[in-house]
Design a protein around this motif. Structure first.
Motif, PDB file in Angstrom:
ATOM      1  N   ALA A 108       0.832  -1.202   0.000  1.00 39.84           N
ATOM      2  CA  ALA A 108       0.000   0.000   0.000  1.00 39.84           C
ATOM      3  C   ALA A 108       0.867   1.253   0.000  1.00 39.84           C
ATOM      4  O   ALA A 108       0.559   2.239  -0.705  1.00 39.84           O
ATOM      5  N   VAL A 109       1.944   1.237   0.762  1.00 36.96           N
ATOM      6  CA  VAL A 109       2.857   2.383   0.795  1.00 36.96           C
ATOM      7  C   VAL A 109       3.517   2.566  -0.569  1.00 36.96           C
ATOM      8  O   VAL A 109       3.694   3.698  -1.046  1.00 36.96           O
ATOM      9  N   GLY A 110       3.888   1.458  -1.217  1.00 35.79           N
ATOM     10  CA  GLY A 110       4.478   1.543  -2.542  1.00 35.79           C
ATOM     11  C   GLY A 110       3.522   2.151  -3.554  1.00 35.79           C
ATOM     12  O   GLY A 110       3.928   2.987  -4.392  1.00 35.79           O
ATOM     13  N   VAL A 111       2.260   1.755  -3.498  1.00 42.31           N
ATOM     14  CA  VAL A 111       1.244   2.328  -4.380  1.00 42.31           C
ATOM     15  C   VAL A 111       1.110   3.828  -4.125  1.00 42.31           C
ATOM     16  O   VAL A 111       1.060   4.641  -5.064  1.00 42.31           O
ATOM     17  N   ALA A 112       1.055   4.218  -2.844  1.00 43.56           N
ATOM     18  CA  ALA A 112       0.924   5.630  -2.494  1.00 43.56           C
ATOM     19  C   ALA A 112       2.124   6.438  -2.974  1.00 43.56           C
ATOM     20  O   ALA A 112       1.971   7.546  -3.511  1.00 43.56           O
ATOM     21  N   LEU A 113       3.328   5.899  -2.802  1.00 41.61           N
ATOM     22  CA  LEU A 113       4.531   6.595  -3.244  1.00 41.61           C
ATOM     23  C   LEU A 113       4.518   6.789  -4.760  1.00 41.61           C
ATOM     24  O   LEU A 113       4.820   7.885  -5.262  1.00 41.61           O
ATOM     25  N   ALA A 114       4.156   5.731  -5.489  1.00 39.65           N
ATOM     26  CA  ALA A 114       4.105   5.834  -6.944  1.00 39.65           C
ATOM     27  C   ALA A 114       3.090   6.885  -7.388  1.00 39.65           C
ATOM     28  O   ALA A 114       3.357   7.678  -8.303  1.00 39.65           O
ATOM     29  N   GLN A 115       1.930   6.926  -6.741  1.00 38.89           N
ATOM     30  CA  GLN A 115       0.916   7.904  -7.106  1.00 38.89           C
ATOM     31  C   GLN A 115       1.365   9.329  -6.808  1.00 38.89           C
ATOM     32  O   GLN A 115       1.098  10.250  -7.584  1.00 38.89           O
ATOM     33  N   CYS A 116       2.051   9.524  -5.683  1.00 45.03           N
ATOM     34  CA  CYS A 116       2.546  10.858  -5.352  1.00 45.03           C
ATOM     35  C   CYS A 116       3.609  11.321  -6.349  1.00 45.03           C
ATOM     36  O   CYS A 116       3.641  12.495  -6.739  1.00 45.03           O
ATOM     37  N   VAL A 117       4.473  10.411  -6.764  1.00 41.69           N
ATOM     38  CA  VAL A 117       5.480  10.753  -7.772  1.00 41.69           C
ATOM     39  C   VAL A 117       4.810  11.135  -9.084  1.00 41.69           C
ATOM     40  O   VAL A 117       5.187  12.123  -9.745  1.00 41.69           O
ATOM     41  N   VAL A 118       3.783  10.372  -9.471  1.00 39.39           N
ATOM     42  CA  VAL A 118       3.043  10.686 -10.697  1.00 39.39           C
ATOM     43  C   VAL A 118       2.396  12.061 -10.592  1.00 39.39           C
ATOM     44  O   VAL A 118       2.401  12.841 -11.553  1.00 39.39           O
TER      45      VAL A 118
END
Length: 251
Positions: A108-118
């Motif tokens: 879940a943290v990985g998904v959140a990090l990827a979305q924030c970078v996007v």
């Protein structure tokens, strides 16, 4: 420790991919909420905020990511793993309690990090927003937000008997954060008394740090205040997890 965390994260990622509903909520809900809120934000009088509608909605999107990809997603996941006795079995291994929860939260943290970078890349490249002025504050806000909402997800899971009821229990904090933490409506648009109260909500310092980190609008006094508030909430949430989190099935 790192090996155990990665192993737990891989196992949880496999379970997340199999749960299509949870995966779609984590990936698509923040995008849909940003799209829905952008038109409303454009109608607000943002003159005294110093932000454009694009800046307000894109920086507020960080809050949506943490709420849906981390908080709501993990609230249900922790309950499901508890009721399936996964957490109980993991406690008999070498992994400590903090490792079990952190490893379970990694996808879940990985998904959140990827979305924030996007969001940052899309905002700078396509919406012509300024490049983040204070990346350190942006990162600090994200890290504090992740720790806080992983812990709050565990607290919410404590009171739920099923993954479905966890979604219901997470809704009040989710709605309160969207309405009062600057996610949908910047605090500077609110009446002063309302804004002062909303500054004390768990999501508010996280959003303000990430927004201020991108736009460079935070002074030293405001930065210290938001950091202190966020850290206080982290301490409270972690204490609540250590004291009340249930590792045994409630059936």
């Amino acid at each position: 420790m790192a090996t155990r965390l990665l192993a737990l994260g891989r196992a949880e990622a496999t379970l997340l991919k199999r749960n299509k509903t949870a995966l779609y909520v984590a990936l698509l809900m923040p995008v849909l909420m940003v799209w829905a809120m952008h038109s409303a934000t454009a109608k607000l009088d943002l003159e005294k905020t110093g932000m454009s509608a694009n800046e307000a909605s894109i920086t507020g999107a960080f809050g949506f990511v943490l709420l849906f990809a981390v908080y709501q997603n993990l609230s249900g996941a922790f309950v499901a793993r508890r009721e399936e006795l996964v957490l109980k079995r993991l406690r008999t291994s070498e992994a400590g309690d903090a490792e079990i929860l952190a490893g379970s939260a990694l996808p879940a943290v990985g998904v959140a990090l990827a979305q924030c970078v996007v969001l940052v890349v899309a905002g700078a490249a396509w919406l012509h927003l300024r490049v983040p002025a204070r990346p350190d504050l942006l990162i600090a806000g994200f890290v504090l937000g992740v720790v806080l909402f992983v812990a709050l997800a565990a607290v919410t899971a404590t009171g739920a008997r099923t993954a479905e009821s966890a979604q219901l229990l997470s809704t009040p904090l989710l709605l309160l954060s969207v309405a009062g933490s600057g996610v949908a409506v910047p605090l500077k648009v609110m009446p002063d008394l309302v804004a002062d109260i909303c500054e004390l909500l768990p999501m508010t310092p996280v959003v303000e740090l990430m927004r201020g980190g991108w736009l460079g609008t935070l002074g030293l006094y405001e930065t210290v205040g938001h950091l202190a508030t966020a850290l206080a909430w982290v301490v409270i949430a972690v204490f609540a997890v250590r004291k009340w989190f249930r590792w045994e099935s409630r059936r």
